[in-house]
Design an enzyme around this catalytic site. Structure first.
Site, PDB file in Angstrom:
ATOM      1  N   GLU A   1      39.960  35.595  44.673  1.00 17.06           N
ATOM      2  CA  GLU A   1      40.479  36.562  45.951  1.00 17.06           C
ATOM      3  C   GLU A   1      40.946  35.435  46.912  1.00 17.06           C
ATOM      4  O   GLU A   1      42.289  35.494  47.583  1.00 17.06           O
ATOM      5  CB  GLU A   1      39.531  37.485  46.515  1.00 17.06           C
ATOM      6  CG  GLU A   1      40.164  38.370  47.287  1.00 17.06           C
ATOM      7  CD  GLU A   1      40.844  39.531  46.586  1.00 17.06           C
ATOM      8  OE1 GLU A   1      41.366  40.574  47.227  1.00 17.06           O
ATOM      9  OE2 GLU A   1      41.376  39.439  45.265  1.00 17.06           O
TER      10      GLU A   1
ATOM     11  N   SER B   1      45.935  42.859  41.150  1.00 15.58           N
ATOM     12  CA  SER B   1      45.762  41.822  40.278  1.00 15.58           C
ATOM     13  C   SER B   1      47.016  41.392  39.540  1.00 15.58           C
ATOM     14  O   SER B   1      48.013  41.465  40.125  1.00 15.58           O
ATOM     15  CB  SER B   1      44.523  41.782  39.397  1.00 15.58           C
ATOM     16  OG  SER B   1      44.376  40.296  38.925  1.00 15.58           O
TER      17      SER B   1
ATOM     18  N   HIS C   1      37.763  40.068  44.395  1.00 16.59           N
ATOM     19  CA  HIS C   1      38.671  40.366  43.227  1.00 16.59           C
ATOM     20  C   HIS C   1      38.141  41.384  42.359  1.00 16.59           C
ATOM     21  O   HIS C   1      37.617  40.924  41.255  1.00 16.59           O
ATOM     22  CB  HIS C   1      39.155  39.206  42.546  1.00 16.59           C
ATOM     23  CG  HIS C   1      40.751  39.163  41.840  1.00 16.59           C
ATOM     24  ND1 HIS C   1      41.806  39.176  42.745  1.00 16.59           N
ATOM     25  CD2 HIS C   1      41.050  39.581  40.732  1.00 16.59           C
ATOM     26  CE1 HIS C   1      42.664  39.513  42.092  1.00 16.59           C
ATOM     27  NE2 HIS C   1      42.495  39.637  40.565  1.00 16.59           N
ATOM     28  N   SER C   2      37.812  42.712  42.692  1.00  7.28           N
ATOM     29  CA  SER C   2      36.978  43.465  42.144  1.00  7.28           C
ATOM     30  C   SER C   2      37.284  45.003  42.554  1.00  7.28           C
ATOM     31  O   SER C   2      37.772  45.324  43.584  1.00  7.28           O
ATOM     32  CB  SER C   2      35.497  43.308  42.310  1.00  7.28           C
ATOM     33  OG  SER C   2      35.076  43.321  43.528  1.00  7.28           O
TER      34      SER C   2
ATOM     35  N   ASN D   1      53.875  35.432  44.104  1.00  4.84           N
ATOM     36  CA  ASN D   1      54.707  34.385  44.235  1.00  4.84           C
ATOM     37  C   ASN D   1      54.658  33.489  42.779  1.00  4.84           C
ATOM     38  O   ASN D   1      54.625  32.402  42.777  1.00  4.84           O
ATOM     39  CB  ASN D   1      54.581  33.155  45.413  1.00  4.84           C
ATOM     40  CG  ASN D   1      55.901  32.505  45.571  1.00  4.84           C
ATOM     41  OD1 ASN D   1      55.604  31.723  46.721  1.00  4.84           O
ATOM     42  ND2 ASN D   1      56.929  32.677  44.783  1.00  4.84           N
TER      43      ASN D   1
ATOM     44  N   THR E   1      44.227  33.629  45.880  1.00  4.98           N
ATOM     45  CA  THR E   1      45.231  34.646  46.014  1.00  4.98           C
ATOM     46  C   THR E   1      45.790  34.942  47.238  1.00  4.98           C
ATOM     47  O   THR E   1      46.937  35.272  47.569  1.00  4.98           O
ATOM     48  CB  THR E   1      45.091  35.985  45.399  1.00  4.98           C
ATOM     49  OG1 THR E   1      44.514  35.688  43.896  1.00  4.98           O
ATOM     50  CG2 THR E   1      46.222  37.000  45.178  1.00  4.98           C
TER      51      THR E   1
END
Length: 352
Positions: free
Chosen positions: A274, A170, A306-307, A198, A277
């Site tokens: 997620e 992350s 995202h974990s 980015n 991203t």
């Protein structure tokens, strides 16, 4: 008010905002929810078996005027630096709280270094103390990770300042790549897991600023100045791809697509962030290949949120690759002088 209700309320307010700001606002709200969902109780060695040789060190940082807590497990002269996420705690590193990383790397031939703290820092050298939250010192994490801690570890724990790996998730995914870009001898191996690759592009500075403010009241202007400041590009992995290619850094880049698997993470913020991203991670792969990069592993599976369970799964997947690179003795990257952080003409002014 529930998290979903907060998101609905924010979406309603966002309808009157410019599109980029609206996306950023919703994204920042979701990002704060991810931190809560991925949290854990601060217990030493949370998911590692008892009896491991884990030490809790106090490493001096003259640049920050304080000692930094470092969790350490000795295993050899080369080490894996495990960097934390946006809401890094001051008691234990998130990798220890949420994964059995110490146990997984026990007797692997590699030492494990987990720096503690650095909430919202991006493990970077900031321009000034954060404006607005009472911080009374300036984050100098890059200096700590590349100068102060390596020398201390070499003298006190026999860990080499060269031939190591940086692994971030992350917030710190991009940080790991940036460390390798500017310090190739120290980090011939770097991994980004669900990283923001980015940060200087488009609405990402706004999103990052909102998320940092939500996580401890930190001010992105105090970190890298306004989005036009060269420090944003200096710390942008996408912009620094030519350095990674020239260094022949071994890189490992992972990002899920927001679809949960049996590992869990089936909640709105983890799925949304997620998916948000993934685009820049895919673009990073394309730009890396176009720049002549041939030393990367890119994992973009048809699932993953995202974990922590997904990040730990990737850490274990890269472990044999990491051992091969770091323990083979062939860890010398192309010679390159570390570039210094861009300096503004005058101190950046706090955001209003």
């Amino acid at each position: 008010m529930s998290f979903i209700e907060k998101v609905r309320k924010l979406r309603g307010a966002a309808a009157t905002m410019p599109r980029r700001l609206a996306i950023a606002a919703v994204g920042a709200s979701l990002l704060s929810g991810v931190a809560v969902a991925a949290g854990g109780s601060p217990v030493a060695g949370a998911f590692s078996k008892p009896g491991l040789p884990v030490e809790y060190l106090e490493v001096p940082s003259p640049s920050m005027g304080r000692n930094i807590k470092v969790q350490f497990q000795g295993g050899g002269p080369h080490a894996v630096y495990l960097l934390d996420g946006l809401r890094a705690q001051d008691d234990y590193n998130g990798w220890d709280i949420n994964t059995p990383a110490f146990e997984e790397f026990y007797q692997s031939g590699l030492s494990v270094i987990m720096p503690v703290g650095g909430q919202s820092s991006f493990y970077s050298n900031w321009y000034q103390p954060s404006s607005g939250n009472g911080q009374n010192y300036t984050y100098k994490w890059e200096t700590f990770l590349t100068q102060e801690m390596p020398l201390w570890m070499q003298s006190n724990k026999q860990v080499s300042p060269a031939g190591n790996a940086a692994v971030g998730l992350s917030m710190s995914g991009g940080s790991a790549l940036i460390l390798a870009a500017y310090y190739p001898q120290q980090f011939p191996y770097a991994a980004s897991l669900s990283g923001f690759l980015n940060p200087s592009e488009g609405w990402w500075p706004t999103l990052i600023g909102l998320a940092m403010n939500d996580s401890g009241g930190y001010n992105a202007n105090s970190m890298w100045g306004p989005s036009t400041d060269p420090a944003w590009k200096r710390n942008d992995p996408m912009v620094q791809i030519p350095r990674l290619v020239a260094n022949n850094t071994r890189i490992w880049v992972y990002c899920g697509n927001g679809t949960p698997s049996d590992l869990g993470g089936d909640n709105v913020p983890a799925k949304f962030l997620e998916g948000l991203t993934l685009r820049t991670n895919e673009q990073f792969q394309n730009n890396y290949a176009a720049a002549g990069g041939r030393n990367g592993v890119f994992n973009f599976p048809a699932n993953g949120t995202h974990s922590w369970p997904y990040w730990n799964q990737q850490l274990m997947a890269m472990k044999p690759d990491m051992q091969q690179v770091l323990l083979s003795g062939n860890t010398t990257a192309a010679p390159a002088q570390p570039a210094q952080p861009a300096q503004p003409a005058q101190p950046a002014q706090p955001a209003t």
